[in-house]
Structures are given as C-alpha cells and as structure tokens.
Design a protein around this motif. Structure first.
Motif, PDB file in Angstrom:
ATOM      1  N   VAL A  68       6.961 -12.668  -0.618  1.00  0.00           N
ATOM      2  CA  VAL A  68       7.003 -13.740  -1.927  1.00  0.00           C
ATOM      3  C   VAL A  68       4.751 -14.290  -1.747  1.00  0.00           C
ATOM      4  CG1 VAL A  68       6.875 -16.379  -0.935  1.00  0.00           C
ATOM      5  CG2 VAL A  68       7.759 -15.826  -3.041  1.00  0.00           C
ATOM      6  N   VAL A  69       4.738 -14.008  -0.216  1.00  0.00           N
ATOM      7  CA  VAL A  69       3.207 -15.043   0.120  1.00  0.00           C
ATOM      8  C   VAL A  69       2.124 -14.109  -0.269  1.00  0.00           C
ATOM      9  CG1 VAL A  69       2.113 -15.922   1.855  1.00  0.00           C
ATOM     10  CG2 VAL A  69       4.421 -16.859   1.664  1.00  0.00           C
ATOM     11  N   LYS A  70       3.016 -12.699   0.585  1.00  0.00           N
ATOM     12  CA  LYS A  70       2.194 -11.373   1.038  1.00  0.00           C
ATOM     13  C   LYS A  70       1.983 -11.167  -0.534  1.00  0.00           C
ATOM     14  CE  LYS A  70       1.800  -6.494   1.807  1.00  0.00           C
ATOM     15  NZ  LYS A  70       2.241  -5.399   2.037  1.00  0.00           N
ATOM     16  N   VAL A 102      -2.624 -11.181  -2.708  1.00  0.00           N
ATOM     17  CA  VAL A 102      -2.586 -10.116  -4.239  1.00  0.00           C
ATOM     18  C   VAL A 102      -3.138 -10.565  -5.249  1.00  0.00           C
ATOM     19  CG1 VAL A 102      -1.751  -8.380  -5.138  1.00  0.00           C
ATOM     20  CG2 VAL A 102      -1.576  -8.707  -2.755  1.00  0.00           C
ATOM     21  N   ARG A 103      -1.792 -11.414  -5.751  1.00  0.00           N
ATOM     22  CA  ARG A 103      -1.897 -12.311  -7.235  1.00  0.00           C
ATOM     23  C   ARG A 103      -3.631 -12.960  -7.541  1.00  0.00           C
ATOM     24  NH1 ARG A 103      -2.401 -16.831  -9.720  1.00  0.00           N
ATOM     25  NH2 ARG A 103      -1.532 -17.942  -7.982  1.00  0.00           N
ATOM     26  N   LEU A 104      -3.173 -13.835  -6.188  1.00  0.00           N
ATOM     27  CA  LEU A 104      -4.368 -15.035  -5.980  1.00  0.00           C
ATOM     28  C   LEU A 104      -6.296 -14.119  -5.664  1.00  0.00           C
ATOM     29  CD1 LEU A 104      -3.368 -17.554  -3.772  1.00  0.00           C
ATOM     30  CD2 LEU A 104      -4.187 -17.712  -6.157  1.00  0.00           C
ATOM     31  N   MET A 126      -4.280  -5.693   4.077  1.00  0.00           N
ATOM     32  CA  MET A 126      -3.713  -5.958   3.336  1.00  0.00           C
ATOM     33  C   MET A 126      -5.397  -5.557   2.478  1.00  0.00           C
ATOM     34  SD  MET A 126      -1.878  -8.985   2.084  1.00  0.00           S
ATOM     35  CE  MET A 126      -2.191  -9.076   0.609  1.00  0.00           C
ATOM     36  N   GLY A 127      -6.043  -5.563   3.742  1.00  0.00           N
ATOM     37  CA  GLY A 127      -7.889  -5.552   3.566  1.00  0.00           C
ATOM     38  C   GLY A 127      -8.293  -6.970   3.512  1.00  0.00           C
TER      39      GLY A 127
END
Length: 474
Positions: free
Chosen positions: A245-247, A251-253, A278-279
């Motif tokens: 959920v944090v990952k 991404v969303r942010l 995740m880059g």
C-alpha cells in the motif's frame, strides 16, 4: 501542498471578513495548486480536480455555465474587440435553503484589483458584489453574504484592458456553523499513513516523500520538520519490506526522491533497494544512534532555533513536531542528564540562539538544559499537559481551523499525521484513548471556537470515538 499556497491561505484567513471565509480553507488548501499549473480546458466538470470549467459562450443567463457550490470555477476573462473589450462570464447555481455564502477569487497574473464578481438574482438584480482585500502583497476578491433559497448567477468580468486573456479561479461554498469530524485510518499503521497522505497530497503532487519505520520510534521522531522542508508526506514502512500500500502511494504521488530516516536496523537495505528499483532516488539519513540520527536530519534542515526532546520516549517530540516543522526548527534528541556531543556540535556550528526544551526534568534534567543556548522549557505534569502547554505557547504561530487528534499511548499515527498537520499550520492534540486528561479537555474547550474540522488519526482500536466524545462532553 506548496508553501506559498498555504501562506496565501493563511493571509486570507487572517482577514477580518467573517467566519464563512475561514471555512473555505478545505477546498482552497487542497485544490488551489491545481490552478497554479493547469492549462485551461474548454469546458466541463472535472471530478478529480473538483473544478467546473466555463463553457463559452456563457455571457447570458440562458447560456450560463451550471455549477454547484463547494467547488472551484475556472475560467478566462477574454476581452477582445469583438465583445467591446468586456467578456462576461456567467455561472448558474441554486440554493434550496437560506445559506451563509462565501466566495474567494484569484487571477493567474495578480490582476485581482480589476476582477469583478457579482451575485445576481434570477431577475438580474444585484444581490452581492465582490470587494478587494489586500495584505502583505496578496490580493483577493471576496464575497460574504446570506442568500435566500433560489437560483443565482455569478457574473465575472475583468476591466484590466480592452485586449485581455486572463485566467481566474473562484471557490464558492455555503457554510453552517458547526464542527465536523473526519477519521483518517487504514487497516494498520502503514495504511493509515497512506490515508493521511491521500488526504493531504493530490495525485502527482509530491516529488519527495519521507519514509520512517513503523515499528519503533527513536529514529523517526525528528522526521516531521524534514518532511515539511520538502513538502513531503511521511509514510511508514516495515523494517524488512515495503508494504504494498505504501509502494502504491509512492507511485500515486509521483515521488522521485525518498528520504529514509534511520539506519538499516530501522529500515532495512531491502526496503531501500525496493524503493530504488522503482526508479526513485534514495537518501538515507542515519547516525550511530538516535541522537546522531537526529543531527543528520537537522543538517538537512538547518537551524536558527532548535527543539530538544528526550530520545527515551515519543510523546514530547510528537507534541511539538508539527509546530517545530512550521517554524523550521529541527528536533534534536537528548539524553536525560547530558546533551550528546553530536547535538552540541550542531548547535555550535549553526550558532543557535534559542532552544526549546520539551518536557520536565524527568525527561531532560536542568543540568543538561543549562548546556543549551537561550533555553525555554515547555512542560506539564504529564505528556498530555505538556502537549497542551506547547499549543498554548505557540498559539499565535498556528491555525486551529484543522485540529488533529492522536493517541498519546503510541507514536505511528501521530507521526504520520504530524507531517499533514504541519502543511496546514495545525496542531496535533495527544489524548488518552481510555479517559480524557483534564489538560487535554481544557485545551479543546479553550480553542473550540477556532476549531472547525477535527481529524482523528488512526482507527477505533488506536483512538476510539468514545475518547473523542469525552473531550466535548459538558
């Protein structure tokens, strides 16, 4: 949120224009940044942005763009020779009941002085018109009025010049005069930190995030001023693995940089590698212990004044965290009877003139405090009384419109929430989840007239509604 947005909102809220204006803060603070960078759309309602875009031509009642209150209106004053240098934009809305109505408007290029907005009745009579308020270089057009049930039209014009293309944004809403409660909670502390992040940051809005352990407090206590420094949410992770959920929230942010606070015993190398894969660029701030870790974080922030709190417990540091962040003061951790060498070195290197020592002599002794420059101790009989003393001390520096409540018996929810509270210049009130402390109840009573939205951090297990109800019981 962008710091300059919050400053503008703070100036706006300080103006002597009535209670309804203040209650527009929710939408202003959460949505105005959209209009700082957004390219004008042709027309329509964007639910994600909470915005109605004008549908040209909308210069007559019959062609007025239909809107609802509680949203942004985005349009353009398009003065050209074909309309004799006066573009008129009309928006139509309906009220079912008598309401206290408020409106605030900005232009893209600071031409608020020539922006004019009128509220017209369905028969074309002027019901209210905007006035200009200016303070410290910030201008806005605003309306405060009581409107009876019926259909109304907002007429928007800008007299700046004959040839003008000027984007503007309006927020309007109706307000009651009661407080409201909202709980920010997930299935566990990690998802709760995500829920808090989602409440404060729009999609793609945070370039930076701060990642701290959700399993133990010492390395995380100094993280809030760092998060505020970068306009970042503060997310929690397990020691060994990054919660899914944090990952997803990273991404969303749209995060491109993450600060990890603490060493690998707090947040493992595996978590760091997961984020890097995740880059995302990762910077770890850690020292040989909790005290030097607080200094490493402070080095990233700088200092004029500092907060010094015990490294042996979480409550004092979390009580001051959102306020320290807003005032750009790092939180340095200390032993009870001696100030760690790394902390003293930081204070000397930055020529610190003021030190706020949080908590009583059982947290940091007088002997240790005397080693600090310009000492002011803020303490109470217990963690709850200390929390109240902090709010009293800094009440002129904070805004209690939004007030956040967290349990005083554990740290994760208050930690993640403190970063959100800092964005809105708000306090975090620690409360006993079983029986309300008299100091906490007194603080709520003292500032209740200035509080309108109460955020409860964490689920029912962490902070039950019954504990909140005790604070408001007669």
């Amino acid at each position: 949120m962008k710091k300059e947005l919050l400053l503008a909102c703070g100036l706006f809220l300080a103006l002597p224009v009535g209670q309804g204006f203040a209650e527009g803060k929710t939408a202003l603070a959460e949505k105005w940044s959209v209009h700082q960078t957004h390219e004008m759309k042709l027309f329509g309602f964007n639910e994600d942005e909470g915005t109605y875009y004008e549908d040209e031509p909308n210069d007559t009642f019959a062609k007025a763009t239909p809107v609802e209150t509680g949203y942004f209106l985005s349009g353009s004053s398009h003065n050209q020779s074909v309309n004799n240098g006066k573009d008129i934009d009309l928006y139509k809305f309906t009220l079912k009941d008598e309401e206290d109505y408020s409106l605030v408007a900005y232009t893209q290029n600071q031409r608020e002085q020539t922006l004019k907005i009128r509220v017209l009745s369905s028969d074309g009579e002027e019901v209210a018109k905007s006035t200009l308020f200016s303070e410290d270089g910030y201008d806005l057009q605003s309306i405060e009025s009581v409107l009876t049930p019926g259909t109304y039209y907002l007429e928007v014009t800008n007299s700046y010049s004959t040839v003008l293309n000027e984007n503007y944004a309006i927020f309007h809403d109706v307000y009651g005069y009661g407080q409201s409660f909202e709980r920010l909670a997930g299935e566990d502390r990690y998802e709760t930190s995500v829920k808090i992040s989602q409440d404060g940051w729009l999609d793609g809005e945070a370039e930076t995030a701060v990642l701290a352990t959700g399993a133990n407090f010492p390395d995380a206590l100094s993280a809030t001023p760092l998060a505020y420094r970068y306009g970042a949410p503060l997310l929690l992770t397990r020691q060994a693995s990054l919660p899914a959920v944090v990952k997803n929230e990273l991404v969303r942010l749209g995060v491109s940089k993450v600060f990890i606070v603490g060493g690998t015993s707090a947040v493992s190398a595996d978590v760091e590698n997961q984020v890097k894969n995740m880059g995302i660029k990762v910077t770890r701030l850690s020292g040989t212990d909790r005290y030097s870790t607080s200094v490493k974080i402070a080095d990233e922030i700088g200092a004029g004044a500092v907060v010094v709190a015990t490294g042996g417990n979480f409550a004092d540091a979390l009580s001051i965290a959102p306020i320290a962040a807003q005032l750009e003061m790092p939180i340095l951790l200390s032993r009870k009877d001696s100030v760690p060498g790394a902390v003293s070195t930081f204070i000397n290197n930055w020529d610190v003139e003021r030190s706020y020592v949080i908590g009583g002599v059982n947290a940091i002794s007088d002997a240790a405090a005397k080693k600090l420059p310009g000492v002011k101790r803020i303490s109470g009989a217990d963690r709850y009384a200390t929390n109240s003393k902090i709010i009293d001390t800094f009440i002129e520096d904070i805004d209690t419109f939004f007030t956040y409540f967290a349990t005083g018996t554990n740290y994760p929810d208050a930690l993640a929430g403190s970063a959100l509270a800092a964005q809105y210049s708000s306090p975090v009130i620690l409360t006993n989840p079983a029986k309300a402390n008299i100091a906490t109840k007194t603080t709520v009573e003292k500032y209740m007239d200035q509080m309108y939205v109460y955020y409860i951090l964490g689920g029912e297990t962490a902070l039950p509604q019954s504990a909140i109800d005790q604070l408001f019981a007669e």
